[in-house]
Design an enzyme around this catalytic site. Structure first.
Site, PDB file in Angstrom:
ATOM      1  N   HIS A   1     -48.157 -17.481  45.297  1.00  0.00           N
ATOM      2  CA  HIS A   1     -49.264 -16.669  45.820  1.00  0.00           C
ATOM      3  C   HIS A   1     -49.097 -16.382  47.307  1.00  0.00           C
ATOM      4  O   HIS A   1     -49.529 -15.341  47.800  1.00  0.00           O
ATOM      5  CB  HIS A   1     -50.611 -17.311  45.500  1.00  0.00           C
TER       6      HIS A   1
ATOM      7  N   ARG B   1     -58.027  -9.234  42.848  1.00  0.00           N
ATOM      8  CA  ARG B   1     -58.019 -10.691  42.635  1.00  0.00           C
ATOM      9  C   ARG B   1     -59.327 -11.246  43.190  1.00  0.00           C
ATOM     10  O   ARG B   1     -59.399 -11.668  44.343  1.00  0.00           O
ATOM     11  CB  ARG B   1     -56.813 -11.321  43.332  1.00  0.00           C
TER      12      ARG B   1
ATOM     13  N   ARG C   1     -60.694  -8.190  38.207  1.00  0.00           N
ATOM     14  CA  ARG C   1     -60.296  -9.303  37.342  1.00  0.00           C
ATOM     15  C   ARG C   1     -61.280 -10.443  37.581  1.00  0.00           C
ATOM     16  O   ARG C   1     -61.548 -10.788  38.737  1.00  0.00           O
ATOM     17  CB  ARG C   1     -58.882  -9.762  37.700  1.00  0.00           C
TER      18      ARG C   1
ATOM     19  N   GLU D   1     -50.618 -12.695  29.975  1.00  0.00           N
ATOM     20  CA  GLU D   1     -49.862 -13.600  30.845  1.00  0.00           C
ATOM     21  C   GLU D   1     -49.294 -14.771  30.063  1.00  0.00           C
ATOM     22  O   GLU D   1     -48.489 -15.533  30.572  1.00  0.00           O
ATOM     23  CB  GLU D   1     -50.773 -14.153  31.945  1.00  0.00           C
TER      24      GLU D   1
ATOM     25  N   ASN E   1     -46.013 -12.227  36.582  1.00  0.00           N
ATOM     26  CA  ASN E   1     -45.754 -13.454  37.365  1.00  0.00           C
ATOM     27  C   ASN E   1     -45.971 -14.671  36.479  1.00  0.00           C
ATOM     28  O   ASN E   1     -45.126 -15.559  36.383  1.00  0.00           O
ATOM     29  CB  ASN E   1     -46.686 -13.545  38.569  1.00  0.00           C
ATOM     30  N   ASP E   2     -47.121 -14.692  35.825  1.00  0.00           N
ATOM     31  CA  ASP E   2     -47.393 -15.830  34.947  1.00  0.00           C
ATOM     32  C   ASP E   2     -46.635 -15.714  33.630  1.00  0.00           C
ATOM     33  O   ASP E   2     -46.129 -16.701  33.105  1.00  0.00           O
ATOM     34  CB  ASP E   2     -48.897 -15.953  34.690  1.00  0.00           C
TER      35      ASP E   2
ATOM     36  N   ARG F   1     -43.836 -20.960  38.923  1.00  0.00           N
ATOM     37  CA  ARG F   1     -43.611 -19.797  39.778  1.00  0.00           C
ATOM     38  C   ARG F   1     -43.431 -20.137  41.252  1.00  0.00           C
ATOM     39  O   ARG F   1     -42.822 -19.378  41.991  1.00  0.00           O
ATOM     40  CB  ARG F   1     -44.719 -18.756  39.589  1.00  0.00           C
TER      41      ARG F   1
ATOM     42  N   CYS G   1     -49.176  -5.448  36.263  1.00  0.00           N
ATOM     43  CA  CYS G   1     -49.671  -5.713  37.621  1.00  0.00           C
ATOM     44  C   CYS G   1     -48.981  -6.920  38.245  1.00  0.00           C
ATOM     45  O   CYS G   1     -49.360  -7.352  39.316  1.00  0.00           O
ATOM     46  CB  CYS G   1     -51.183  -5.877  37.632  1.00  0.00           C
TER      47      CYS G   1
END
Ligand code: PEP
Ligand code: MG
Length: 763
Positions: free
Chosen positions: A418, A525, A561, A655, A678-679, A689, A725
């Protein structure tokens, strides 16, 4: 466009061949239907399935059918008897080899060739191999057709020569021009072949450093030569062709060049308040809590240096000393500080330079514990330059001022952590995972880094510095050009419009998204509103922020989200349960469903804003349909309380691999899917990650993840939008693959929007 049908005894084989060939189509969505196997595991062919596939593949321009062997041919012939006469006339059964033929046919179809040309390309599919292996009889002579008006020579720089993918790029681009073009291998003095034929280009055996001769005639002869020259300079789209030398382990985390003096975060001496002990037991408890907090913070990092730090927190000598001081009546902060200072001084006195250097570790860890004891935040850097640190938390990145921080180099971390995402969002060039030796760089030393390649130079000479400056100039030029078209739509050459959105976490980032021409906010986010504070924001505060974001984006759609907290984004006021694997734990939607009161407030806020402005809502970390239904029920309750918005789109993030594989079970309950690569990557490849040691597993679009995205697109069909995304959406080399899978929205960090739009336009 001509459609293709693959008839084959094995369904997995056919699907794999299609996936392989589609990669060569340079992002053009060629319609390829599969009629293969009797089911996923039983070999066989079925005439009814073939006739249906032919009908599905035919858009009016006809269909070319490729078959494997034996009953495949008989079934295909039988299938033709089952379809209408006029359609049958548009179908060509070709004797082409299945895989090579399919690749050649796909490239030809993608460039708009008619069905005779597509079939001829397929039938010539073996030429490349035959020529390579010296089977001259098979390589039919090509009669040169070009009376050259213009001619040039370019050099192939691709490390593996002009192999299938770059060759396909050449053919695709050349076919878009109104010109007849021929190419040859000038180094081996080969014959001229048509540049519009992948199979012919493949016969040239063009290796690295070979010269490619190009000649053309027709209205756009010069233009096509210019384009081929430019393509060769870009290694025919293989951007990773000549990677910059970089230290092993470095990871490009946020693009851009950063040059400046090394900035180190200097904690001002923490002031120890002169407060008397509240009793040995209570002070010992305070120290234990602070040690546990420091352990948690350090535990999120990885690498030997942090293991050493963790060991210091367990160090008997240090802990016994601190305990003894507390027992003698000192408060926890001075007891800890004095014990740590004594140990650090002992390290200072050692003769071995390595061990002497560990005094710095003791002091760093001591400060961390002391900060926890006193409730003081980590310091932010002062001055201008390239920030060097072990790692940064999301909150620390948010505190950085991009106008002063030219770049960030981290000893630890990975490109999908992140912290790295936030660095990209804020447009700060960054390289992560550079190793602990980075921390030995003295403050003030000149540092140059390239966040696109991962290169870091410490105290570079003048020449190297000039090279970095030149790179910075050329990146600036590219960016300026992209920015000049940023507010225009991103449309592929085949006319497919791709929405390019921004991933944001605040009103300021929404402004940046607007300035960079984002078509929408593809991911808000919302958890950044909840982190780093003592209690959750109430409904009114949330409404104000979501509204502010929509306004900053000029009323364009915002995709809110719901809270994605837990694991690496813990909420201080909702302490996580003890979990051995927080990334596999109560996070995302799981956490929201476990705290319904807080979730209900967020849904109320979202619904209220959705009644004023276009909003999409999506749920993170969905694993089962039951979770999604539970979330939707709560959303219904919020709508019953606030009133139903006119245009609230409801979607889910994909995800978790299980959700991708069973995407079709979710389709009745969503308007869109948004793939969080990403996930999805970390769960598919079982590689955390943020772990620098595993970053090699999560760079770029992994084929397994691409397959899962294919699955999602297949389930979504025409009715449900598929967005991506995750960070891979900003990877220009992944964009064509995502579009060919069926993805129609890409959402990226605001500074990346203009470049991603350009990448779409090149597809
Ligand atoms: C993702 O997982 O790809 C994603 C976009 O969500 P986040 O990075 O916030 O977990
Ligand atoms: Mg995620």
């Amino acid at each position: 466009m001509v459609g293709l049908v693959v008839v084959c005894h094995s369904r997995p084989l056919a699907r794999a061949a299609v996936a392989f060939a589609s990669e060569m189509a340079q992002g053009e969505p060629v319609r390829i239907e599969v009629a293969a196997g009797l089911d996923d595991t039983t070999f066989g062919t079925d005439a009814v399935a073939i006739s249906e596939a032919v009908t599905a593949a035919d858009s009016g321009d006809g269909v070319v059918v490729l078959m494997d062997l034996g009953s495949a041919l008989l079934s295909a012939e039988l299938a033709l008897e089952m379809i209408d006469d006029d359609q049958r006339e548009r179908v060509v059964l070709t004797a082409a080899p299945l895989v090579e033929g399919l690749v050649a046919a796909t490239v030809a179809a993608a460039t708009g060739a008619d069905r005779a040309e597509v079939a001829a390309e397929a039938a010539a599919g073996l030429l490349g191999k035959q020529t390579h292996l010296g089977d001259q009889t098979a390589a039919a002579e090509h009669q040169p057709t070009v009376t050259a008006e213009v001619e040039t020579t370019v050099t192939v720089t691709n490390p593996h020569g002009l192999h299938a993918r770059p060759a396909a790029r050449l053919v695709t681009e050349v076919r878009a021009f109104d010109a007849r073009v021929e190419v040859r291998n000038a180094t081996t003095n080969s014959a001229w072949v048509p540049a519009s034929s992948l199979t012919r280009v493949a016969t040239l055996g063009l290796l690295k450093d070979h010269d490619l001769g190009v000649r053309a005639s027709g209205p756009q002869a010069q233009a096509v030569l210019d384009r081929v020259t430019a393509l060769a300079a870009e290694a025919f789209g293989e951007t990773e062709a000549e990677p910059e030398p970089e230290a092993a382990g470095n990871h490009a985390a946020s693009p851009g060049i950063g040059i400046g003096p090394a900035l180190r975060v200097h904690s001002a001496e923490l002031e120890i308040p002169d407060v008397p002990s509240r009793g040995a037991q209570e002070e010992q408890h305070r120290l234990d809590e602070a040690l546990a907090e420091a352990r948690r913070e350090i535990g999120r990092l990885s690498g030997p240096i942090f293991e050493a730090h963790l060991m210091l927190l367990e160090d008997d000598d240090l802990l016994t000393d601190a305990r003894a001081r507390i027992a003698r009546g000192e408060a926890a902060p001075p007891a800890w500080q004095e014990a740590a200072a004594r140990v650090a001084t002992e390290f200072d006195a050692l003769t071995d330079p390595y061990l002497r250097g560990r005094a710095a570790d003791v002091r760093a860890v001591a400060q961390q514990v002391l900060r926890a004891l006193l409730g003081v935040r980590a310091p932010t850097p002062t001055g201008e330059g390239v920030l060097i640190a072990a790692d940064l938390t999301p909150a620390e990145v948010v505190a950085l001022d991009p106008s002063r921080i030219a770049g960030v180099a981290l000893a630890d971390g990975s490109a999908t952590s992140h912290a790295a995402i936030l660095l990209r969002t804020r447009g700060i060039p960054a390289v992560v995972g550079a190793g602990p030796q980075l921390l030995d760089v003295p403050a003030g030393t000149t540092v140059a880094l390239d966040g696109s390649t991962g290169a870091i130079e410490i105290d570079p000479g003048r020449e190297v510095l000039e090279e970095f400056r030149a790179r910075a100039d050329s990146q600036r030029e590219r960016r300026t050009e992209a920015l000049s078209k940023a507010t225009e739509r991103a449309v592929t050459k085949a006319g497919v419009t791709i929405e390019v959105g921004a991933n944001i976490g605040s009103v300021a980032e929404a402004r940046a998204a607007n300035e960079n021409g984002a078509d929408l906010a593809g991911l808000v986010r919302t958890e950044f509103l909840f982190l780093d504070r003592d209690s959750a924001p109430d409904v009114d505060e949330q409404v104000a922020v979501y509204r502010g974001i929509a306004e900053a984006l000029g009323g364009r759609r915002i995709t809110l989200r719901t809270l994605d907290a837990g694991s690496d984004k813990p909420l201080p006021y909702l302490p996580p349960p003890a979990e051995a694997n927080p990334f596999l734990g109560v996070r995302g939607l799981r956490q929201s469903l476990a705290h319904p009161a807080m979730f209900a407030e967020q849904l109320l806020a979202i619904v209220r804003v959705a009644r004023e402005t276009p909003v999409s809502i999506m749920f993170p970390m969905v694993t089962t349909v039951d979770e999604l239904k539970a979330a939707r029920r709560m959303l219904d309750e919020a709508m019953a309380a606030e009133g139903k918005p006119k245009d609230l789109q409801v979607g889910m993030m994909v995800e978790v691999p299980a959700a991708a594989l069973r995407a079709s079970t979710f389709t009745p309950y969503v308007d869109f899917f948004s793939v969080g690569t990403n996930d999805l990557t970390q769960y598919t490849l079982a590689s955390e990650r943020g772990n620098a040691a595993l970053a090699y597993l999560s760079s770029g679009l992994d084929p397994a993840v691409a397959q899962l995205i294919d699955e999602v697109c297949r389930a979504a069909g025409d009715k449900i939008l598929v967005a991506v995304c995750g960070e891979v959406a900003a990877d220009e080399t992944a964009v064509p693959r995502l579009i060919s899978a069926g993805v129609r929205e890409l959402s990226v960090a605001p500074p990346s929007v203009p470049l991603v739009k350009q990448a779409v336009r090149a597809v």
